[in-house]
Design an enzyme around this catalytic site. Structure first.
Site, PDB file in Angstrom:
ATOM      1  CG  ASP A   1      -6.224 -11.992 -13.403  1.00 13.08           C
ATOM      2  OD1 ASP A   1      -6.720 -13.061 -14.350  1.00 13.08           O
ATOM      3  OD2 ASP A   1      -5.991 -12.964 -12.711  1.00 13.08           O
TER       4      ASP A   1
ATOM      5  CG  ASP B   1      -6.007   2.725   0.547  1.00 14.33           C
ATOM      6  OD1 ASP B   1      -5.268   1.925   0.699  1.00 14.33           O
ATOM      7  OD2 ASP B   1      -6.683   3.135  -0.999  1.00 14.33           O
TER       8      ASP B   1
ATOM      9  CG  ASN C   1      -3.245   5.606  -1.144  1.00 18.98           C
ATOM     10  OD1 ASN C   1      -3.090   3.773  -0.255  1.00 18.98           O
ATOM     11  ND2 ASN C   1      -4.007   5.855  -1.548  1.00 18.98           N
TER      12      ASN C   1
ATOM     13  CG  ASP D   1      -1.843   1.264   1.241  1.00 21.74           C
ATOM     14  OD1 ASP D   1      -2.188   2.004   0.537  1.00 21.74           O
ATOM     15  OD2 ASP D   1      -1.786   1.563   2.147  1.00 21.74           O
TER      16      ASP D   1
ATOM     17  CG  HIS E   1      -5.880 -15.596  -6.770  1.00 16.53           C
ATOM     18  ND1 HIS E   1      -5.160 -16.280  -8.245  1.00 16.53           N
ATOM     19  CD2 HIS E   1      -7.123 -15.051  -7.180  1.00 16.53           C
ATOM     20  CE1 HIS E   1      -5.486 -16.265  -9.178  1.00 16.53           C
ATOM     21  NE2 HIS E   1      -7.729 -15.686  -8.513  1.00 16.53           N
TER      22      HIS E   1
ATOM     23  CG  ASP F   1      -1.407   1.421  -4.091  1.00 20.62           C
ATOM     24  OD1 ASP F   1       0.177   1.685  -3.830  1.00 20.62           O
ATOM     25  OD2 ASP F   1      -1.828   2.314  -2.600  1.00 20.62           O
TER      26      ASP F   1
HETATM   27  O1  TEU Z   1     -10.882 -18.817 -10.776  1.00 19.54           O
HETATM   28  C1  TEU Z   1     -11.592 -20.214 -10.750  1.00 19.54           C
HETATM   29  C2  TEU Z   1     -12.680 -20.443 -10.290  1.00 19.54           C
HETATM   30  O2  TEU Z   1     -13.259 -20.484  -9.527  1.00 19.54           O
HETATM   31  C3  TEU Z   1     -12.016 -21.544  -8.565  1.00 19.54           C
HETATM   32  O3  TEU Z   1     -10.433 -21.244  -8.676  1.00 19.54           O
HETATM   33  C4  TEU Z   1     -12.466 -21.429  -7.415  1.00 19.54           C
HETATM   34  O4  TEU Z   1     -11.816 -20.901  -6.540  1.00 19.54           O
HETATM   35  C5  TEU Z   1     -12.491 -23.269  -7.242  1.00 19.54           C
HETATM   36  O5  TEU Z   1     -13.901 -23.077  -7.994  1.00 19.54           O
HETATM   37  C6  TEU Z   1     -12.705 -22.490  -5.661  1.00 19.54           C
HETATM   38  O6  TEU Z   1     -13.597 -23.780  -5.482  1.00 19.54           O
HETATM   39  C7  TEU Z   1     -11.189 -17.887 -10.840  1.00 19.54           C
HETATM   40  C8  TEU Z   1     -10.421 -16.579 -10.596  1.00 19.54           C
HETATM   41  O7  TEU Z   1      -8.552 -17.582  -9.889  1.00 19.54           O
HETATM   42  C9  TEU Z   1     -11.091 -16.874  -8.948  1.00 19.54           C
HETATM   43  O8  TEU Z   1      -9.871 -15.942  -8.471  1.00 19.54           O
HETATM   44  C10 TEU Z   1     -12.593 -15.698 -10.066  1.00 19.54           C
HETATM   45  O9  TEU Z   1     -13.017 -16.020  -8.384  1.00 19.54           O
HETATM   46  C11 TEU Z   1     -12.572 -16.420 -10.387  1.00 19.54           C
HETATM   47  O10 TEU Z   1     -11.983 -16.924 -11.639  1.00 19.54           O
HETATM   48  C12 TEU Z   1     -13.859 -15.742 -10.801  1.00 19.54           C
HETATM   49  O11 TEU Z   1     -13.761 -14.832 -11.977  1.00 19.54           O
HETATM   50 CA    CA Z   2      -4.158   1.810  -1.402  1.00 17.81          CA
END
Ligand code: TEU
Ligand code: CA
Length: 536
Positions: free
Chosen positions: A98, A25, A23, A21, A321, A29
Site C-alpha cells: 500500500d 505484543d 511475538n 501476531d 479497512h 506483524d
Molecule cells: O482513505 C481515504 C479516505 O479518506 C477514506 O476512505 C475515509 O475513511 C473516509 O473519508 C471516511 O469518511 C485512505 C485510506 O484508505 C485511509 O485508511 C486513510 O486514513 C486515508 O486514505 C488517508 O491516508
Molecule cells: Ca507483533
C-alpha cells in the site's frame, strides 16, 4: 487466454496490525502473515495486499509514512518482508504494498527539511502558503492548512495535520516518489495499491471549492471537491507512473479513487486511462455504498461495467479497512452475506476480499474510550471510527483467538468463537467453506473469471440474474435477493432452447440437476450458478 495476472485475480487485503501476531505484543506483524501463508493458499487467492507496513508514527496507523523504504519495527524487518515475498511466491501468491503518495508523515525527512526554511533543497516538496489561501477542509477535521512556526507559513494537509500533502507539481517530488517505488520493485514486489491517488494534484491557483447547501457533521462534506481532487494533471502523472512500472514485468497498480457517496464510476474508470495507459485497476465503491437490493445492485453493476468497457478490467469490492464489514451492514444476516459473496465472485475482472470476510466476521464493538482511529475520535458519535472493521482475525477459540498470546491491540468481534477458522474448517457448511467452494469454482472456470457479463430481465424484480459468456460457453447466475421463495422465468433469447445445469447452489439442490429457464424455483436469499446446455 489470460495474459495479465490481474485481469481476473482475487486479491486478499490484510490489515497487518490485525492478522497474526507472532511475538506476543498484541499487534499483528509480517512474520505472523508468513505463518498463515498456507491458509491463504488454501483460499486459492492470487495476491495479498498489505495495508502500510512502513516506518510511521502511526497517527493514521501507517497511512502516515516517515520512510517508504524501512519496515516499521512493530511489523518486523526488511528481512521479514523479503521472506514473505519469497514464501508467498512459492505458493503462487503475489504481494502488493500500500503506497501512500498523496502525503507523508510530518516526521518524514522530506518534511523535516522542508519546514526548516523557505529556500532549502526540499522547500517545494510540500504545498506552502503565507496565508490560508482558500476554504479547503481536511477529511479528518479542521482546515486543510496548518501554521508552521519554523517557516512561518501554512502547509496543506488533506487529512491529519500530521499528514502534509506532497507537491506533485514539483518534478523532483515525482522523481523522489518513483525512487521509493523502484526500491520495492527491485526487491520483487508485484505491485501497489495507491492511496487516494486522485488527490495528488491540487489546483495550481488553489481556488475555493464550491459550497454545498445543507448540514453535515463534517465541514469537509460541505463542499464539492473540484479543486483539491481530480485535477486534469493527475492523469498525466499517472501516465508517467504507468510507464515507469511497465518497465518491470507483470507489476500492477490499483488505485483508490476518493469520491463522494454513492460513488462516481465514470470518474473512477477515467483513471484507467482512455488508452489503458494509467492505472491497471481502480476501485469503484458504488456497490459497497448501495443497499442490498436486486434492482439497485443490477443498476450499479451495469453502470460500472459500462464505465470500464469491455477492454479494461473492472474491480469488485465490498469491504476494506475504511468500511463497516458487509455482514454488519447486513445486520448479521449470513444468507444475505453469502449472496453478496456469490455476486462478487461471479463478476468479470479483479475481486478484492478483506481478511475475515471469508469467515463472516462482523465489526468489533469499540467504545469511545478504547478508540484508536483519529477519524472516530474527532467525529464521534457521528462517525464511530474505523476501528470496528479492523478487529483481529479469529483463528481459534483459545485465549487470544490464535491471533496473539498477549493482549490484542483492538477488541475481538463479539462471540468470536463462532467465527474461528478452526471451527469453520470442521463444518462443511460454514462460511469459510462456502467462500472456498466459490473461489475454487472461479479458479477453474474461465467463463466466470473472464466471460462478458450481461444482465438479464426476469419477471420478478427481486431476482438478480446475469449471463456470463465466452462465445458459446455460457453461465447463468440467479440470485433471489428477497426473503420469499420465487419461481421465475428467464425469457432471454439465448436460453430459448437451453437447459440450466446447476454448477453451484446455496441451497440443497444437487449439482448437475437440470432445470428449464422457464421455471426456476428458488428460495428466499438463495442463489444458483448454472451452466447453460444446448437442448437442440
Ligand atoms: O482513505 C481515504 C479516505 O479518506 C477514506 O476512505 C475515509 O475513511 C473516509 O473519508 C471516511 O469518511 C485512505 C485510506 O484508505 C485511509 O485508511 C486513510 O486514513 C486515508 O486514505 C488517508 O491516508
Ligand atoms: Ca507483533
Amino acid at each position: 487466454m489470460t495474459t495479465n495476472w490481474w485481469q481476473d485475480c482475487v486479491v486478499y487485503q490484510i490489515y497487518p496490525r490485525s492478522f497474526q501476531d507472532s511475538n506476543g505484543d498484541g499487534i499483528g506483524d509480517i512474520f505472523g502473515i508468513i505463518q498463515r501463508l498456507d491458509y491463504l493458499q488454501s483460499l486459492m487467492i492470487d495476491a495479498i495486499w498489505l495495508s502500510p507496513i512502513f516506518l510511521s508514527p502511526m497517527a493514521d496507523f501507517g497511512y502516515d509514512v516517515s520512510d517508504y523504504c524501512t519496515v516499521d519495527p512493530v511489523f518486523g524487518t526488511e528481512e521479514d518482508v523479503l521472506l514473505l515475498i519469497n514464501e508467498a511466491h512459492k505458493r503462487n501468491i503475489r504481494v502488493l504494498f500500500d503506497m501512500v503518495l498523496n502525503h507523508t508523515s510530518i516526521e518524514h525527512p522530506w518534511f523535516i527539511e522542508s519546514r526548516q526554511s523557505r529556500d532549502n533543497e526540499k522547500s517545494n516538496f510540500y504545498i506552502w502558503s503565507d496565508t490560508i489561501p482558500n476554504n479547503w477542509y481536511a477529511a479528518f477535521g479542521g482546515r486543510a492548512w496548518t501554521y508552521d512556526t519554523n517557516r512561518k507559513q501554512y502547509y496543506l494537509h488533506s487529512f491529519l495535520p500530521q499528514q502534509p500533502d506532497l507537491n506533485w507539481r514539483n518534478p523532483k517530488v515525482v522523481e523522489a516518489v518513483f525512487e521509493q517505488l523502484a526500491f520495492w520493485l527491485d526487491k520483487g514486489i508485484d505491485g501497489f495499491r495507491l492511496d487516494v491517488i486522485n488527490c495528488i494534484i491540487k489546483d495550481e491557483a488553489l481556488r475555493n471549492n464550491p459550497k454545498i447547501i445543507g448540514s453535515r457533521p463534517r465541514p469537509y462534506d460541505m463542499q464539492r471537491h473540484i479543486f483539491d481532487r481530480n485535477r486534469p494533471e493527475s492523469h498525466q502523472k499517472l501516465k508517467m507512473m504507468r510507464k515507469f512500472i511497465d518497465k518491470y514485468d507483470q507489476r500492477m497498480l490499483v488505485g483508490e479513487i476518493l469520491v463522494e457517496m454513492p460513488g462516481e464510476p465514470e470518474l473512477a474508470a477515467s483513471y484507467l486511462g482512455l488508452h489503458h495507459d494509467e492505472l491497471h485497476l481502480c476501485f469503484d465503491f458504488s456497490l459497497a455504498y448501495t443497499r442490498f437490493s436486486a434492482a439497485r445492485w443490477k443498476k450499479v453493476a451495469k453502470r460500472w461495467y459500462e464505465a470500464v468497457g469491455k477492454h479494461r478490467v473492472p474491480t469488485w469490492v465490498l469491504n476494506n479497512h475504511d468500511l463497516p464489514r458487509i455482514i454488519s451492514r447486513l445486520h448479521g444476516n449470513e444468507e444475505k452475506a453469502r449472496l453478496a459473496a456469490m455476486f462478487l465472485l461471479t463478476q468479470r475482472g479483479a475481486i478484492f476480499l478483506y481478511y475475515g470476510e471469508e469467515l463472516g466476521l462482523p465489526n468489533s464493538k469499540i467504545s469511545r474510550s478504547a478508540m484508536h482511529d483519529p477519524l472516530g475520535k474527532r467525529y464521534w458519535p457521528f462517525h464511530s471510527g474505523r476501528d470496528p472493521e479492523r478487529g483481529p482475525m479469529i483463528w481459534n477459540t483459545g485465549e487470544g483467538n490464535g491471533f496473539t498470546t498477549g493482549e490484542s491491540w483492538l477488541a475481538f468481534a463479539k462471540a468470536a468463537n463462532r467465527y474461528s477458522v478452526e471451527n469453520q474448517e470442521l463444518e462443511t457448511e460454514s462460511m469459510l467453506h462456502f467462500y472456498r467452494r466459490l473461489l475454487a469454482l472461479r479458479k477453474e472456470d474461465e467463463v466466470l473469471r473472464n466471460g462478458l457479463c450481461s444482465f438479464v430481465d426476469t419477471n420478478n424484480t427481486h431476482i438478480l440474474a446475469y449471463c456470463r459468456e465466452i462465445e458459446a460457453d455460457q453461465r447463468l447466475i440467479v440470485l433471489n435477493m428477497s426473503a420469499k421463495q420465487i419461481t421465475c422465468s428467464i425469457p432471454m433469447l439465448q436460453v430459448k432452447d437451453m437447459q440450466c445445469e446447476i454448477m453451484f447452489a446455496t441451497d440443497g439442490v444437487r449439482p448437475e440437476q437440470i432445470e428449464s429457464p422457464h421455471a426456476i424455483t428458488i428460495g428466499g436469499y438463495q442463489g444458483r450458478i448454472y451452466r447453460l446446455v444446448d437442448n437442440r
